[in-house]
Design an enzyme around this catalytic site. Structure first.
Site, PDB file in Angstrom:
ATOM      1  CG  ASN A  71      -0.331  -1.540  -5.586  1.00 54.08           C
ATOM      2  OD1 ASN A  71       0.690  -2.003  -5.055  1.00 54.08           O
ATOM      3  ND2 ASN A  71      -0.865  -0.407  -5.226  1.00 54.08           N
ATOM      4  CD  GLU A  72      -2.246  -0.236  -1.017  1.00 55.34           C
ATOM      5  OE1 GLU A  72      -2.885   0.701  -1.508  1.00 55.34           O
ATOM      6  OE2 GLU A  72      -1.534  -0.119   0.003  1.00 55.34           O
ATOM      7  CE  LYS A  83       3.867  18.299  -8.133  1.00 55.48           C
ATOM      8  NZ  LYS A  83       2.458  17.923  -8.353  1.00 55.48           N
ATOM      9  CD  GLU A 127       3.070   0.173  -1.315  1.00 56.27           C
ATOM     10  OE1 GLU A 127       2.612   1.213  -0.817  1.00 56.27           O
ATOM     11  OE2 GLU A 127       2.574  -0.378  -2.300  1.00 56.27           O
ATOM     12  CB  CYS A 175     -20.752  -3.294 -14.460  1.00 57.74           C
ATOM     13  SG  CYS A 175     -19.964  -4.919 -14.508  1.00 57.74           S
ATOM     14  NE  ARG A 225      -3.169   4.115  -6.669  1.00 59.51           N
ATOM     15  CZ  ARG A 225      -2.164   4.060  -5.821  1.00 59.51           C
ATOM     16  NH1 ARG A 225      -1.050   3.447  -6.165  1.00 59.51           N
ATOM     17  NH2 ARG A 225      -2.248   4.595  -4.629  1.00 59.51           N
TER      18      ARG A 225
HETATM   19  C1  GLA Z   1      -0.161   2.563  -1.375  1.00 63.15           C
HETATM   20  C2  GLA Z   1       0.110   2.160  -2.793  1.00 63.15           C
HETATM   21  C3  GLA Z   1       1.337   2.820  -3.377  1.00 63.15           C
HETATM   22  C4  GLA Z   1       1.411   4.264  -2.998  1.00 63.15           C
HETATM   23  C5  GLA Z   1       1.355   4.390  -1.503  1.00 63.15           C
HETATM   24  C6  GLA Z   1       1.410   5.796  -1.019  1.00 63.15           C
HETATM   25  O1  GLA Z   1       0.370   1.740  -0.450  1.00 63.15           O
HETATM   26  O2  GLA Z   1       0.207   0.772  -2.941  1.00 63.15           O
HETATM   27  O3  GLA Z   1       1.282   2.673  -4.772  1.00 63.15           O
HETATM   28  O4  GLA Z   1       0.363   4.968  -3.571  1.00 63.15           O
HETATM   29  O5  GLA Z   1       0.137   3.871  -1.053  1.00 63.15           O
HETATM   30  O6  GLA Z   1       1.404   5.829   0.381  1.00 63.15           O
HETATM   31  C1  GLA Z   2      -5.413   4.298   0.665  1.00 65.72           C
HETATM   32  C2  GLA Z   2      -4.486   3.156   0.970  1.00 65.72           C
HETATM   33  C3  GLA Z   2      -3.107   3.641   1.325  1.00 65.72           C
HETATM   34  C4  GLA Z   2      -2.624   4.567   0.233  1.00 65.72           C
HETATM   35  C5  GLA Z   2      -3.584   5.682   0.018  1.00 65.72           C
HETATM   36  C6  GLA Z   2      -3.082   6.504  -1.120  1.00 65.72           C
HETATM   37  O1  GLA Z   2      -5.735   5.005   1.822  1.00 65.72           O
HETATM   38  O2  GLA Z   2      -4.982   2.415   2.054  1.00 65.72           O
HETATM   39  O3  GLA Z   2      -2.232   2.561   1.475  1.00 65.72           O
HETATM   40  O4  GLA Z   2      -2.508   3.862  -0.960  1.00 65.72           O
HETATM   41  O5  GLA Z   2      -4.871   5.152  -0.277  1.00 65.72           O
HETATM   42  O6  GLA Z   2      -4.016   7.460  -1.480  1.00 65.72           O
END
Ligand code: GLA
Ligand code: GLA
Ligand code: GLA
Length: 693
Positions: free
Chosen positions: A161-162, A375, A326, A169, A123
């Site tokens: 997300n993040e 999980k 989160e 490319c 992702r």
């Molecule tokens: C990140 C992602 C979430 C999840 C968490 C796990 O913050 O945004 O989707 O993967 O990490 O800590």
């Molecule tokens: C990175 C992100 C975290 C979390 C992990 C999950 O380290 O910074 O917030 O999402 O990946 O693998």
């Protein structure tokens, strides 16, 4: 001292009056388990949870085939949450793509710095230049906004997300060249000058010769590396702006966020993107916090201070409350060791978020996945599907406390007289610098160490960027600002001239905004302001030590020591060893109406504690509430409309005697208190006091 406004107004960042409790909810993983979906809603009530972010990874469920949409499952989930009075932070799904899309439109797949086209999977890995992906995200977001824009449960947008990462490319190469042409006024001479082209014959004679940095290609041109980082930020923000366009148009009143993060697992400010620029485009700052509590390399107070630092960074970005988007109620799954929070730590760490400006405690995730890589990541509902386990009970207990304190926290502001400056561009350039100690630069960590001295004295700090207004602060701390433009140097000079107190340190003011070193010694505004000049930075091997002699005490020095030439400045501290024994290590210079200090060496924590302790007293800086306590207890507050809510937090594993030197009221029980008390391990007291005009 700069006058502080006595009355600050509330600043609610959403339309909700309550603190938000809940988190990432991924019902799309459970669509064939109708009982689970029903149980979720029952358990939400029991957990005192009220807000859920949904859909961040739901693209395959929302558009299972190209052009075939299915929103019915989402309608149902939203109705269920709404039926219990819950609110919705609706995500857009661009953080992960359905397989059919990568198969049919491979341009959405990133190319890495080795020029390897990535396969479909994982992702957070789309190409931000792809016009197909840009069009597709707009289509999807238009549909989401049209369908749910008027829904009474909708509180906020959570695009993607993040955001992070980079793509190399051909589309991105072309965009990089266009961006450079604009930046350098279509002049290769300007570009070559900035990039110090003649070095190793790297002069560019045709724009098409430019390729993004690569381990198998160009990687030695620091000016280019810096431009590339800026470009990656620019493209990511540009993608974001494209993605939110339909949301802005269709739902102009719904605030838009984007979940920011820290650099992990180091837990220092994020360096993948320039958040100081990104922050301008979002309405509400939110972030994902995953401190490794109970680890074996630092004690709990040290990690608590580092967490506080990051919160104060996110608060200061817009000088308003933020959303903790989160966090984990127990363990994560991606630290080297994934240790569960000990009893009481969840409450403590969650309340610390409120103390530093968060209006929420949201988790990743609501229900633990049954399969795949997350999980075993902590969640509110575990695989036992029970409300009787320790984690669920602590979450529910926190939910109750949040309900009790909501009206004295939500929208309340932080007030800081001290600022510490973090500059991501300087971080990029310093990390790239082939010099000093390659492993000891540690810019983010160093800032956190300076910050800790204030945290231990309960002094509120804003962690700001170079673009912030400095004039509202009494004290500005700017350690290791390696990259410093003339403009920033002048801004610092003006701050001191007008009465501010400024502290900087070794390895500051070395290169300009193109990563070219300043010629002719230190910048003129800095020489004038500090009344001295750094001549040489000595870099130590791991076992080398020196000592800084300050105020009759000796402090250990390691990693870095600057040899200083003093002009007008007073010498406050000297070295006791080596060929520069007896020469200045710490200077103070009265300049204009203010003062400027230069810390030449990397000294142990006791030095920061004593040095900043002296400044705190000299400048009469005050905590939110006067409480006598030992190290490890933290007192932080928020205020609005004449009331201050203060969190007294015990970040130690032992009982702590404290003495509250003012009369306050327990926010939850209404009990009045003053004087001596004992805090249990990890205990938090939440009290209020009226603040006069
Ligand atoms: C990140 C992602 C979430 C999840 C968490 C796990 O913050 O945004 O989707 O993967 O990490 O800590
Ligand atoms: C990175 C992100 C975290 C979390 C992990 C999950 O380290 O910074 O917030 O999402 O990946 O693998
Ligand atoms: C080698 C190279 C030089 C220079 C030095 C730096 O000797 O030949 O060009 O890079 O290393 O130490």
């Amino acid at each position: 001292m700069i006058e502080r406004k006595n009355e600050v107004e509330k600043r609610k960042v959403t339309t909700e009056d309550r603190l938000l409790h809940g988190g990432d909810y991924n019902p799309d993983q459970w669509l064939s388990y109708p009982d689970v979906l029903k149980q979720d809603v029952e358990f939400m009530k029991l957990a005192h949870a009220n807000t859920f972010s949904i859909g961040m990874f739901a693209w395959a469920a929302l558009e299972p085939e190209e052009g075939v949409y299915d929103f019915e499952w989402l309608d149902e989930v939203i109705e269920r949450i709404h039926s219990i009075g819950g609110r919705l932070i609706l995500a857009t799904p661009s953080g992960a793509r359905p397989a059919w899309m990568s198969q049919k439109y491979p341009e959405v797949l990133r190319v890495d710095s080795y020029r390897r086209k990535q396969l479909h999977g994982a992702r957070h890995n789309h190409c931000y230049s792809s016009s197909y992906y840009r069009k597709k995200t707009q289509e999807m977001n238009t549909k989401l906004a049209e369908r749910y824009g008027d829904h009474p449960a909708l509180l906020m947008w959570h695009p993607s997300n993040e955001y992070g990462g980079e793509c190399h490319c051909e589309l991105c190469q072309a965009n990089f060249r266009t961006w450079l042409k604009e930046k350098y006024n279509h002049s290769l001479d300007e570009l070559n000058h900035s990039w110090w082209g003649p070095f190793w014959s790297h002069t560019i004679t045709d724009w098409e010769q430019i390729e993004s940095p690569s381990p198998i290609g160009e990687n030695a041109v620091h000016g280019m590396n810096l431009d590339w980082r800026r470009f990656v930020s620019h493209m990511t923000i540009d993608f974001y702006k494209n993605e939110i366009e339909p949301l802005r148009k269709i739902t102009p009143d719904i605030p838009i966020s984007a979940n920011f993060m820290s650099d992990n697992p180091e837990f220092v400010p994020f360096t993948g993107l320039d958040y100081s620029q990104f922050a301008k485009e979002v309405d509400v700052i939110s972030w994902d916090a995953y401190p490794a509590w109970h680890n074996d390399w630092e004690d709990t107070p040290t990690l608590a201070a580092r967490t506080a630092f990051l919160n104060d960074h996110f608060y200061a970005m817009k000088d308003q409350p933020f959303i903790l988007m989160e966090s984990t109620p127990s363990a994560v799954n991606w630290h080297d060791v994934n240790k569960a929070k000990r009893p009481g730590m969840h409450l403590l760490s969650a309340l610390q978020m409120h103390a530093h400006g968060s209006d929420s405690n949201l988790y990743f995730q609501w229900r633990k996945s049954r399969g795949s890589s997350e999980k075993f990541h902590g969640a509110v509902i575990d695989h036992d599907q029970s409300t009787e386990n320790r984690v669920f009970k602590e979450v529910a207990e926190l939910g109750k406390i949040m309900e009790n304190i909501s009206d004295k926290v939500t929208g309340y502001r932080r007030q800081a007289d001290v600022a510490i400056l973090f500059d991501v561009e300087s971080n990029w350039a310093l990390d790239d610098a082939q010099g000093f100690g390659l492993k000891t630069k540690q810019y983010g960590r160093t800032l956190q160490k300076h910050y800790q001295a204030f945290w231990e004295e309960d002094i509120a700090v804003d962690v700001i960027s170079k673009e912030h207004d400095f004039s509202k602060y009494t004290l500005l701390v700017v350690p290791m600002l390696y990259l410093m433009s003339e403009e920033t140097a002048e801004k610092l000079q003006t701050f001191v001239k007008n009465g501010g107190t400024l502290v900087t340190s070794y390895i500051s003011g070395i290169v300009d905004e193109s990563d070219l070193t300043h010629l002719g010694g230190w910048l003129k505004p800095l020489k004038e302001t500090f009344g001295m000049e750094p001549l040489e930075t000595d870099t130590y091997y791991p076992s080398d030590r020196n000592t800084l002699d300050f105020n009759g005490k000796e402090y250990e020095v390691k990693d870095y020591a600057t040899i200083i030439e003093v002009n007008e400045a007073n010498v406050l501290g000297t070295y006791t060893e080596d060929f520069y024994k007896g020469t200045p290590a710490l200077t103070e210079n009265p300049y204009g109406k203010g003062k400027a200090y230069y810390i030449g060496a990397r000294a142990e924590h006791a030095f920061h504690a004593d040095f900043y302790g002296k400044l705190i007293r000299d400048l009469k800086l005050e905590p939110a509430l006067s409480v006598e306590h030992e190290r490890g207890v933290s007192v932080q507050g928020r205020e609005a409309e004449g009331l201050r809510t203060v969190f007294i937090m015990n970040f130690t594993e032992s009982e702590q005697p404290i003495s509250i030197l003012e009369t306050v009221k327990d926010v939850q029980t209404g009990e009045t208190m003053e004087g001596k008390r004992t805090l249990q391990p990890y205990e938090v007291l939440i009290v209020e006091k009226e603040i006069g005009n």
